[in-house]
Design a protein around this motif. Sequence first.
Motif, short mmCIF file in Angstrom:
data_model
loop_
_atom_site.label_atom_id
_atom_site.label_comp_id
_atom_site.label_asym_id
_atom_site.label_seq_id
_atom_site.Cartn_x
_atom_site.Cartn_y
_atom_site.Cartn_z
N ARG A 164 -4.13 -3.13 4.33
CA ARG A 164 -4.96 -3.56 3.21
C ARG A 164 -5.02 -5.08 3.11
O ARG A 164 -6.06 -5.66 2.85
CB ARG A 164 -4.43 -2.99 1.88
CG ARG A 164 -4.63 -1.50 1.75
CD ARG A 164 -6.09 -1.12 1.58
NE ARG A 164 -6.65 -1.79 0.43
CZ ARG A 164 -7.85 -2.38 0.41
NH1 ARG A 164 -8.62 -2.34 1.47
NH2 ARG A 164 -8.28 -2.97 -0.67
N TYR A 220 0.64 0.48 5.46
CA TYR A 220 -0.60 0.58 4.69
C TYR A 220 -0.86 -0.74 3.95
O TYR A 220 -1.99 -1.24 3.92
CB TYR A 220 -0.56 1.74 3.69
CG TYR A 220 -1.84 1.86 2.90
CD1 TYR A 220 -2.95 2.48 3.45
CD2 TYR A 220 -1.95 1.31 1.64
CE1 TYR A 220 -4.14 2.56 2.75
CE2 TYR A 220 -3.14 1.38 0.93
CZ TYR A 220 -4.22 2.01 1.49
OH TYR A 220 -5.41 2.08 0.80
N TRP A 262 -4.53 8.66 3.42
CA TRP A 262 -4.35 7.84 4.63
C TRP A 262 -2.98 8.11 5.24
O TRP A 262 -2.85 8.28 6.46
CB TRP A 262 -4.49 6.36 4.28
CG TRP A 262 -4.34 5.46 5.46
CD1 TRP A 262 -5.33 5.03 6.30
CD2 TRP A 262 -3.13 4.86 5.95
NE1 TRP A 262 -4.81 4.21 7.27
CE2 TRP A 262 -3.46 4.09 7.08
CE3 TRP A 262 -1.80 4.91 5.54
CZ2 TRP A 262 -2.51 3.37 7.80
CZ3 TRP A 262 -0.85 4.19 6.26
CH2 TRP A 262 -1.21 3.45 7.38
N ARG A 305 -10.28 7.31 -13.43
CA ARG A 305 -11.13 6.93 -12.30
C ARG A 305 -10.33 6.14 -11.26
O ARG A 305 -10.50 6.33 -10.05
CB ARG A 305 -12.33 6.13 -12.77
CG ARG A 305 -13.38 6.99 -13.46
CD ARG A 305 -14.66 6.23 -13.68
NE ARG A 305 -14.51 5.04 -14.51
CZ ARG A 305 -14.50 5.02 -15.84
NH1 ARG A 305 -14.61 6.15 -16.51
NH2 ARG A 305 -14.37 3.89 -16.50
N VAL A 306 -9.46 5.26 -11.71
CA VAL A 306 -8.67 4.44 -10.79
C VAL A 306 -7.67 5.31 -10.03
O VAL A 306 -7.35 5.04 -8.88
CB VAL A 306 -7.97 3.29 -11.56
CG1 VAL A 306 -6.95 2.59 -10.70
CG2 VAL A 306 -9.00 2.30 -12.07
N ARG A 307 -7.19 6.37 -10.67
CA ARG A 307 -6.21 7.26 -10.03
C ARG A 307 -6.76 7.83 -8.73
O ARG A 307 -6.02 8.04 -7.77
CB ARG A 307 -5.84 8.38 -10.99
CG ARG A 307 -4.75 9.29 -10.48
CD ARG A 307 -4.30 10.26 -11.53
NE ARG A 307 -5.36 11.05 -12.08
CZ ARG A 307 -5.83 12.17 -11.53
NH1 ARG A 307 -5.32 12.61 -10.41
NH2 ARG A 307 -6.80 12.86 -12.10
N LYS A 308 -8.05 8.04 -8.65
CA LYS A 308 -8.65 8.57 -7.42
C LYS A 308 -8.45 7.60 -6.25
O LYS A 308 -8.28 8.01 -5.12
CB LYS A 308 -10.13 8.84 -7.64
CG LYS A 308 -10.38 10.03 -8.54
CD LYS A 308 -11.85 10.22 -8.79
CE LYS A 308 -12.20 11.40 -9.64
NZ LYS A 308 -11.30 11.81 -10.65
N ARG A 309 -8.43 6.29 -6.54
CA ARG A 309 -8.19 5.31 -5.48
C ARG A 309 -6.76 5.40 -4.97
O ARG A 309 -6.50 5.17 -3.79
CB ARG A 309 -8.46 3.89 -6.00
CG ARG A 309 -9.93 3.60 -6.10
CD ARG A 309 -10.13 2.13 -6.34
NE ARG A 309 -10.80 1.99 -7.62
CZ ARG A 309 -10.72 0.94 -8.40
NH1 ARG A 309 -9.99 -0.08 -8.05
NH2 ARG A 309 -11.37 0.89 -9.53
N ILE A 310 -5.84 5.72 -5.85
CA ILE A 310 -4.44 5.86 -5.45
C ILE A 310 -4.29 7.07 -4.53
O ILE A 310 -3.53 7.04 -3.56
CB ILE A 310 -3.53 6.00 -6.69
CG1 ILE A 310 -3.71 4.82 -7.64
CG2 ILE A 310 -2.07 6.16 -6.28
CD1 ILE A 310 -3.50 3.46 -7.05
N GLU A 311 -5.01 8.14 -4.83
CA GLU A 311 -4.94 9.34 -3.98
C GLU A 311 -5.41 9.04 -2.56
O GLU A 311 -4.97 9.69 -1.61
CB GLU A 311 -5.77 10.47 -4.60
CG GLU A 311 -5.24 10.98 -5.93
CD GLU A 311 -3.87 11.62 -5.83
OE1 GLU A 311 -3.55 12.19 -4.78
OE2 GLU A 311 -3.11 11.53 -6.81
N GLU A 312 -6.29 8.06 -2.38
CA GLU A 312 -6.75 7.69 -1.05
C GLU A 312 -5.60 7.18 -0.19
O GLU A 312 -5.58 7.39 1.03
CB GLU A 312 -7.84 6.62 -1.14
CG GLU A 312 -9.14 7.14 -1.70
CD GLU A 312 -10.17 6.04 -1.88
OE1 GLU A 312 -9.92 4.89 -1.46
OE2 GLU A 312 -11.24 6.34 -2.44
N ILE A 313 -4.64 6.53 -0.81
CA ILE A 313 -3.47 6.02 -0.06
C ILE A 313 -2.69 7.19 0.51
O ILE A 313 -2.30 7.17 1.68
CB ILE A 313 -2.57 5.16 -0.98
CG1 ILE A 313 -3.34 3.94 -1.46
CG2 ILE A 313 -1.29 4.78 -0.27
CD1 ILE A 313 -2.66 3.17 -2.57
#
Length: 132
Positions: A120, A116, A87, A76-84
């Motif tokens: 953040r 980035y 961007w 689930r956390v990996r999806k947040r990394i993909e957002e980077i």
Amino acid sequence: VETTLATGKAEREAAAVMAKRSLKRGSTLGADKNYDTAGFVKAMRAQGITPHVAQKTHGAIDGRTTRHAGYGVSLRVRKRIEEIFGWAKTVAGLRKTCFIGLAKVKAQTTFTLAAYNLTRMATIFGWRLNTV
């Protein structure tokens, strides 16, 4: 960040270099299905790093890893990394770089991800004012 030439396995090789440089024994490393190869999983386990990579149907990740609750959290956390990366491609122009040569592309990538981080930090610490 690590920038390499596209060879088909350069992502896994770069990840191994970054893991050796940055992670200590007992850490976990989350990644997508491209990293579910016997060589990569074996290399991570040899370093004492638990590879939390997305599982292929006949991949190298087995029940030793997937049975733990932390494996699901990592996915689930990996999806947040993909957002980077999203961007970097849309806002910062890394989808199609303007430069030729590994050194110049590496500099652009490092600069983009530093920007980035500053963006953040501005959000986290409240430096940005949302006045429109």
